[in-house]
Design an enzyme around this catalytic site. Sequence first.
Site, PDB file in Angstrom:
ATOM      1  N   ASP A 111      -4.353  -1.404 -10.788  1.00  0.00           N
ATOM      2  CA  ASP A 111      -3.729  -0.072 -10.777  1.00  0.00           C
ATOM      3  C   ASP A 111      -4.261   0.712 -11.989  1.00  0.00           C
ATOM      4  O   ASP A 111      -4.351   0.172 -13.096  1.00  0.00           O
ATOM      5  CB  ASP A 111      -2.209  -0.237 -10.862  1.00  0.00           C
ATOM      6  CG  ASP A 111      -1.455   1.016 -10.467  1.00  0.00           C
ATOM      7  OD1 ASP A 111      -0.686   0.964  -9.497  1.00  0.00           O
ATOM      8  OD2 ASP A 111      -1.625   2.050 -11.153  1.00  0.00           O
ATOM      9  N   ILE A 112      -4.613   1.971 -11.788  1.00  0.00           N
ATOM     10  CA  ILE A 112      -5.158   2.756 -12.914  1.00  0.00           C
ATOM     11  C   ILE A 112      -4.064   3.219 -13.885  1.00  0.00           C
ATOM     12  O   ILE A 112      -4.377   3.657 -14.980  1.00  0.00           O
ATOM     13  CB  ILE A 112      -5.975   4.005 -12.486  1.00  0.00           C
ATOM     14  CG1 ILE A 112      -5.297   4.764 -11.359  1.00  0.00           C
ATOM     15  CG2 ILE A 112      -7.402   3.689 -12.192  1.00  0.00           C
ATOM     16  CD1 ILE A 112      -5.868   6.156 -11.182  1.00  0.00           C
ATOM     17  N   GLU A 161       3.612   6.777  -3.046  1.00  0.00           N
ATOM     18  CA  GLU A 161       2.780   7.949  -3.353  1.00  0.00           C
ATOM     19  C   GLU A 161       1.484   7.919  -2.562  1.00  0.00           C
ATOM     20  O   GLU A 161       1.012   8.958  -2.120  1.00  0.00           O
ATOM     21  CB  GLU A 161       2.452   7.980  -4.849  1.00  0.00           C
ATOM     22  CG  GLU A 161       3.674   8.294  -5.702  1.00  0.00           C
ATOM     23  CD  GLU A 161       3.384   8.247  -7.193  1.00  0.00           C
ATOM     24  OE1 GLU A 161       2.225   7.986  -7.583  1.00  0.00           O
ATOM     25  OE2 GLU A 161       4.338   8.462  -7.954  1.00  0.00           O
ATOM     26  N   VAL A 162       0.895   6.737  -2.423  1.00  0.00           N
ATOM     27  CA  VAL A 162      -0.380   6.631  -1.702  1.00  0.00           C
ATOM     28  C   VAL A 162      -0.100   6.049  -0.312  1.00  0.00           C
ATOM     29  O   VAL A 162       0.384   4.918  -0.199  1.00  0.00           O
ATOM     30  CB  VAL A 162      -1.387   5.747  -2.474  1.00  0.00           C
ATOM     31  CG1 VAL A 162      -2.696   5.646  -1.699  1.00  0.00           C
ATOM     32  CG2 VAL A 162      -1.635   6.297  -3.878  1.00  0.00           C
ATOM     33  N   HIS A 221       0.327  -1.029   0.456  1.00  0.00           N
ATOM     34  CA  HIS A 221      -0.131  -1.833  -0.683  1.00  0.00           C
ATOM     35  C   HIS A 221       1.044  -2.538  -1.330  1.00  0.00           C
ATOM     36  O   HIS A 221       2.126  -1.968  -1.454  1.00  0.00           O
ATOM     37  CB  HIS A 221      -0.838  -0.970  -1.731  1.00  0.00           C
ATOM     38  CG  HIS A 221      -0.045   0.221  -2.184  1.00  0.00           C
ATOM     39  ND1 HIS A 221       0.010   1.388  -1.444  1.00  0.00           N
ATOM     40  CD2 HIS A 221       0.735   0.432  -3.275  1.00  0.00           C
ATOM     41  CE1 HIS A 221       0.776   2.266  -2.074  1.00  0.00           C
ATOM     42  NE2 HIS A 221       1.248   1.714  -3.178  1.00  0.00           N
ATOM     43  N   HIS A 257       2.354  -4.023  -4.876  1.00  0.00           N
ATOM     44  CA  HIS A 257       2.130  -4.033  -6.323  1.00  0.00           C
ATOM     45  C   HIS A 257       2.343  -5.466  -6.791  1.00  0.00           C
ATOM     46  O   HIS A 257       3.369  -6.079  -6.474  1.00  0.00           O
ATOM     47  CB  HIS A 257       3.153  -3.145  -7.046  1.00  0.00           C
ATOM     48  CG  HIS A 257       2.971  -1.691  -6.823  1.00  0.00           C
ATOM     49  ND1 HIS A 257       2.414  -0.848  -7.771  1.00  0.00           N
ATOM     50  CD2 HIS A 257       3.270  -0.903  -5.764  1.00  0.00           C
ATOM     51  CE1 HIS A 257       2.401   0.396  -7.292  1.00  0.00           C
ATOM     52  NE2 HIS A 257       2.916   0.382  -6.085  1.00  0.00           N
TER      53      HIS A 257
HETATM   54  P1  AMP Z   1       2.977   3.812  -4.804  1.00  0.00           P
HETATM   55  O1  AMP Z   1       3.996   4.636  -5.534  1.00  0.00           O
HETATM   56  O2  AMP Z   1       3.536   2.469  -4.382  1.00  0.00           O
HETATM   57  O3  AMP Z   1       2.321   4.546  -3.655  1.00  0.00           O
HETATM   58  O4  AMP Z   1       1.888   3.472  -5.873  1.00  0.00           O
HETATM   59  C1  AMP Z   1       0.600   3.976  -5.880  1.00  0.00           C
HETATM   60  C2  AMP Z   1      -0.100   3.393  -7.085  1.00  0.00           C
HETATM   61  O5  AMP Z   1      -1.470   3.648  -6.944  1.00  0.00           O
HETATM   62  C3  AMP Z   1       0.353   3.975  -8.426  1.00  0.00           C
HETATM   63  O6  AMP Z   1       0.858   2.926  -9.245  1.00  0.00           O
HETATM   64  C4  AMP Z   1      -0.934   4.588  -8.994  1.00  0.00           C
HETATM   65  O7  AMP Z   1      -1.045   4.407 -10.381  1.00  0.00           O
HETATM   66  C5  AMP Z   1      -2.000   3.849  -8.236  1.00  0.00           C
HETATM   67  N1  AMP Z   1      -3.260   4.548  -8.060  1.00  0.00           N
HETATM   68  C6  AMP Z   1      -3.432   5.835  -7.674  1.00  0.00           C
HETATM   69  N2  AMP Z   1      -4.758   6.108  -7.597  1.00  0.00           N
HETATM   70  C7  AMP Z   1      -5.408   4.973  -7.934  1.00  0.00           C
HETATM   71  C8  AMP Z   1      -6.787   4.624  -8.049  1.00  0.00           C
HETATM   72  N3  AMP Z   1      -7.758   5.484  -7.799  1.00  0.00           N
HETATM   73  N4  AMP Z   1      -7.101   3.358  -8.439  1.00  0.00           N
HETATM   74  C9  AMP Z   1      -6.124   2.464  -8.701  1.00  0.00           C
HETATM   75  N5  AMP Z   1      -4.815   2.738  -8.607  1.00  0.00           N
HETATM   76  C10 AMP Z   1      -4.458   3.974  -8.226  1.00  0.00           C
END
Ligand code: AMP
Length: 138
Positions: free
Chosen positions: A34-35, A98-99, A103, A105
């Site tokens: 995670d970034i 958010e994405v 996925h 974590h």
């Molecule tokens: P979620 O709230 O479960 O959708 O978490 C999305 C996660 O993706 C967050 O913890 C972000 O920090 C992470 N994230 C977003 N963009 C990237 C990226 N390009 N590479 C790695 N992690 C990312």
Amino acid sequence: MTAYDPDNIFAKILRGEIPNHTVYEDDRTLAFLDIMPIVDGHALVIPRKPARNIFDVEPEELANLVKVAQKISLAACKAFDADGHTLRLHSEASGGQEVPHIHFHILPMRTGIPPRPRAMADHGVLAQHAKKIRDLLG
Ligand code: AMP
């Protein structure tokens, strides 16, 4: 049900359009750091097959993802001396997602070290952390 968005950031990572710090990959899954890690070794594991979240993922894909998540979790805990672990799956905005590509974590937890606020990590540090996990996965 909301349709899968092929332009989400993890789909772009899967297509190689955006770089990532890979810790593991096989023909069905990809895991990378995670970034904005909230603990050292904070990784994400995703299927290559498109799915938004718990609402549309095929049960067999989810089962495989959990299997791979366990493998990476064990290596990440070893790499970062963790005595605990949190596995997290957010679905839809109201569930904290958010994405919109499913996925897990992977969060190695250490006694006395609480998660820190999210902040963009240094890429050099992420590269070192990814190597520590990769080395344990062979
Ligand atoms: P979620 O709230 O479960 O959708 O978490 C999305 C996660 O993706 C967050 O913890 C972000 O920090 C992470 N994230 C977003 N963009 C990237 C990226 N390009 N590479 C790695 N992690 C990312």
